[in-house]
Design an enzyme around this catalytic site. Structure first.
Site, short mmCIF file in Angstrom:
data_model
loop_
_atom_site.label_atom_id
_atom_site.label_comp_id
_atom_site.label_asym_id
_atom_site.label_seq_id
_atom_site.Cartn_x
_atom_site.Cartn_y
_atom_site.Cartn_z
CD1 TRP A 140 61.85 80.20 59.60
CD2 TRP A 140 60.90 80.38 57.57
NE1 TRP A 140 62.83 80.52 58.69
CE2 TRP A 140 62.28 80.64 57.44
CE3 TRP A 140 60.10 80.43 56.42
CZ2 TRP A 140 62.88 80.94 56.22
CZ3 TRP A 140 60.70 80.74 55.21
CH2 TRP A 140 62.07 80.99 55.11
NE ARG A 149 59.83 65.99 56.28
CZ ARG A 149 60.64 66.62 55.41
NH1 ARG A 149 60.34 66.62 54.11
NH2 ARG A 149 61.70 67.24 55.81
CE LYS A 171 62.46 76.34 68.78
NZ LYS A 171 61.72 77.40 68.06
N GLY A 220 65.95 72.21 59.74
CA GLY A 220 66.34 73.62 59.73
C GLY A 220 67.70 73.77 59.09
CB SER A 221 70.00 76.61 59.09
OG SER A 221 70.17 76.79 60.48
CD GLU A 235 65.28 65.09 56.62
OE1 GLU A 235 65.70 65.61 55.57
OE2 GLU A 235 65.17 63.86 56.75
CB CYS A 255 65.35 72.25 52.37
SG CYS A 255 63.97 71.12 52.43
CD GLU A 297 69.28 76.34 52.12
OE1 GLU A 297 69.80 76.56 53.22
OE2 GLU A 297 68.38 75.50 51.94
P1 NAD Z 1 66.83 77.60 61.48
O1 NAD Z 1 67.89 76.57 61.63
O2 NAD Z 1 67.19 79.00 61.73
O3 NAD Z 1 65.61 77.28 62.46
C1 NAD Z 1 65.00 76.01 62.52
C2 NAD Z 1 64.46 75.80 63.92
O4 NAD Z 1 65.51 75.86 64.85
C3 NAD Z 1 63.45 76.86 64.35
O5 NAD Z 1 62.50 76.25 65.19
C4 NAD Z 1 64.30 77.81 65.14
O6 NAD Z 1 63.56 78.56 66.07
C5 NAD Z 1 65.25 76.86 65.83
N1 NAD Z 1 66.52 77.45 66.23
C6 NAD Z 1 67.15 78.53 65.70
N2 NAD Z 1 68.30 78.75 66.34
C7 NAD Z 1 68.43 77.78 67.27
C8 NAD Z 1 69.41 77.46 68.25
N3 NAD Z 1 70.53 78.16 68.37
N4 NAD Z 1 69.21 76.38 69.03
C9 NAD Z 1 68.10 75.64 68.89
N5 NAD Z 1 67.13 75.89 68.00
C10 NAD Z 1 67.29 76.94 67.20
O7 NAD Z 1 66.24 77.37 60.04
P2 NAD Z 1 65.04 78.16 59.35
O8 NAD Z 1 65.55 79.48 58.93
O9 NAD Z 1 63.82 78.11 60.18
O10 NAD Z 1 64.77 77.24 58.07
C11 NAD Z 1 65.51 77.35 56.92
C12 NAD Z 1 66.55 76.24 56.84
O11 NAD Z 1 65.92 74.99 57.04
C13 NAD Z 1 67.17 76.17 55.46
O12 NAD Z 1 68.56 75.95 55.57
C14 NAD Z 1 66.48 74.97 54.83
O13 NAD Z 1 67.20 74.35 53.81
C15 NAD Z 1 66.30 74.09 56.01
N6 NAD Z 1 65.22 73.12 55.75
C16 NAD Z 1 65.56 71.83 55.56
C17 NAD Z 1 64.58 70.91 55.28
C18 NAD Z 1 64.92 69.46 55.05
O14 NAD Z 1 64.02 68.66 55.08
N7 NAD Z 1 66.17 69.10 54.85
C19 NAD Z 1 63.23 71.31 55.20
C20 NAD Z 1 62.92 72.65 55.41
C21 NAD Z 1 63.93 73.55 55.71
#
Ligand code: NAD
Length: 489
Positions: A162, A171, A186, A240-241, A262, A296, A394
């Site tokens: 998000w 990207r 998604k 994501g995380s 990422e 991130c 983080e």
């Molecule tokens: P998140 O991992 O909670 O969610 C990312 C995506 O995964 C969302 O679409 C979410 O709905 C989905 N998701 C959540 N739980 C899931 C599951 N169990 N199975 C499958 N999909 C699932 O992360 P966030 O809170 O949306 O974003 C923040 C994190 O993203 C931070 O750790 C940040 O550093 C990282 N991030 C990394 C980059 C990069 O390029 N390295 C860029 C932006 C954000």
């Protein structure tokens, strides 16, 4: 955009028909919806259809059907459609920025910056689409010839966060399409509307039916499990995380699906004894406070050499106290909300446990008194202990912990003492800064700069911050597989 125009813009996206397949929106097969919340007021913006396994499969059917035809189009044709997507997105940056600030809570200026950054991936990869070269060689033993080409990997599952709801989608979509793939996406459940707006731009740009499909859902795991269990999916690209990344790597393992990850960061921001303090402050304001610290690449730990610490800290405190915190849509706002209540609580807990362990608040920006949203005050904190939770985790928000150092070996031990390795920043005379930067375990280092993101540069991390790179030439290779022909000569 005033609030009536923005409400109409959202209504026109038809969020109750947000399952986007074959260039048209439909409700979820189950009829289920979920609310999108305005983090500045905690009010519901709208209800969005929440996909389940049936919708995920339907999206895959469309992508699998469309992929061969898209791959067969000429690179120039694919590039021109992406170029048109860049033009259309640049023509609607204001609408997209308002939408992002509404559903994500970030300051409008940050959203406006993101809208152009996100569009730029379409332009960059429209240019890369026609520059996918191969190789031809005489092998050492002679006799035959070697021909090497790159082919599209196939149907790609894309999962985005998000914090940059537009840029993290483009990207991935842009290089995937440039390389001749079809995708299913998604978006994060917090920010599905921005993704929906991008679908409409891609349709208008001429992307054929089935090439890009969208499944917003509150059941994230159900969607990714459906996609990764299906033999038609050949790549999962996730931002994501790190914990969710790990679980997707587990789901990808049984079928040996290609992965691009990422993940999370924990960027160090080092200001050396020879640094230009004013320039370093400017850099930190960007590295720490862009997007309210929800990046991130955000500076997560600030290490100050003892010779400049006092001057730097005093100037930083002045700047942070003056930051204007408010609703993202208010044009005066410099720092918006964090994304939701969980993020706000997590940050408050992180801060109080650091304070329990001896950390001290040095400065704080005032919070708006008239809004009930998820606000966290930009705060400068002096942290005496290297193992403070503020330095180890983080933060993903506007808390700025500073720690003094005097010895370079001790500094490097702290900087590299994390499982994360996405970005870091070094300020100081160039020779010293480069020598230090070379020893930092991170995929990206800002040297006398507080910003590393650039569609033309390879974005990505080492260690548990990820696998692969996005943007640049490398970003397209993620979506291609090498094929080699051995030729009888
Ligand atoms: P998140 O991992 O909670 O969610 C990312 C995506 O995964 C969302 O679409 C979410 O709905 C989905 N998701 C959540 N739980 C899931 C599951 N169990 N199975 C499958 N999909 C699932 O992360 P966030 O809170 O949306 O974003 C923040 C994190 O993203 C931070 O750790 C940040 O550093 C990282 N991030 C990394 C980059 C990069 O390029 N390295 C860029 C932006 C954000």
């Amino acid at each position: 955009m005033d609030s009536a125009e923005l409400t109409q813009y959202v209504a026109d996206l038809e969020p109750a028909k947000a399952i986007w397949i074959n260039n048209s929106g439909r409700p979820a097969a189950s009829g289920e919806t979920f609310p999108v919340i305005d983090p500045a007021t905690t009010n519901t913006i709208t209800e969005v259809s929440s996909g389940t396994a049936a919708d995920a499969s339907a999206a895959l059917d469309a992508a699998a059907k469309a992929q061969p035809g898209w791959a067969a189009r000429s690179p120039r044709e694919r590039g021109e459609i992406l170029r048109r997507a860049w033009e259309l997105m640049m023509a609607s940056t204001k609408e997209l920025a308002s939408l992002m600030s509404w559903e994500n809570g970030k300051a409008y200026t940050d959203s406006l910056g993101e809208a152009s950054y996100a569009a730029e991936f379409f332009r960059w990869f429209s240019e890369e689409a026609v520059r996918s070269d191969g190789d031809f060689a005489i092998p050492p033993a002679g006799g035959s010839r070697t021909l090497v080409t790159a082919r599209p990997v196939g149907v790609c599952a894309l999962i985005t966060p998000w914090n940059f709801p537009a840029a993290m989608a483009t990207r991935k979509i842009a290089p995937a399409l440039a390389a001749g793939n079809a995708v299913v996406l998604k978006p994060a459940s917090e920010t599905p509307l921005t993704a929906l707006a991008i679908m409409r731009i891609l349709k208008e740009a001429g992307v054929p039916e089935g090439v890009v499909n969208l499944v917003p859902s509150r059941h994230s795991a159900e969607i990714s499990e459906t996609w990764l269990a299906d033999p038609r999916v050949r790549l999962v690209s996730f931002t994501g995380s790190t914990p969710v990344g790990r679980s997707l790597l587990g789901l990808a393992a049984p079928r040996v699906v290609n992965t691009a990850m990422e993940l999370g960061g924990n960027a160090a921001f080092v200001v050396g004894a020879t640094a230009d303090v004013d320039a370093a402050i400017e850099g930190l304001m960007v590295a720490k406070f862009r997007n309210g610290g929800q990046a991130c690449t955000a500076a997560n730990r600030i290490y100050l050499h003892k010779d400049i610490k006092e001057e730097f800290t005093q100037k930083l405190c002045q700047r942070v106290t003056a930051l204007k915190v408010g609703a993202g849509l208010d044009p005066e706002t410099e720092i918006g909300t964090v994304v939701n209540e969980k993020a706000m609580r997590g940050m408050n807990e992180l801060l109080s446990s650091a304070l329990d362990q001896g950390a001290k608040v040095l400065a704080q920006a005032p919070l708006p008194s008239d809004l009930a949203g998820y606000f966290v005050a930009p705060t400068v904190i002096e942290v005496p202990r290297a193992d403070s939770p503020l330095l180890q985790n983080e933060i993903f928000g506007p808390l700025a912990p500073i720690k003094e150092y005097s010895d370079e070996d001790e500094l490097l031990k702290m900087v590299n003492g994390t499982e994360m390795g996405l970005a870091s920043y070094v300020y100081g005379d160039l020779n010293w800064a480069l020598h230090l930067a070379e020893r930092i375990e991170a995929g990206m280092i800002g040297v006398n700069r507080g910003l590393v993101s650039d569609p033309a540069a390879p974005f990505g991390g080492v260690k548990q911050s990820g696998i692969g790179r996005e943007g640049a030439r490398e970003g397209m290779r993620e979506f291609q597989e090498v094929q080699y022909f051995s030729l009888d000569w």
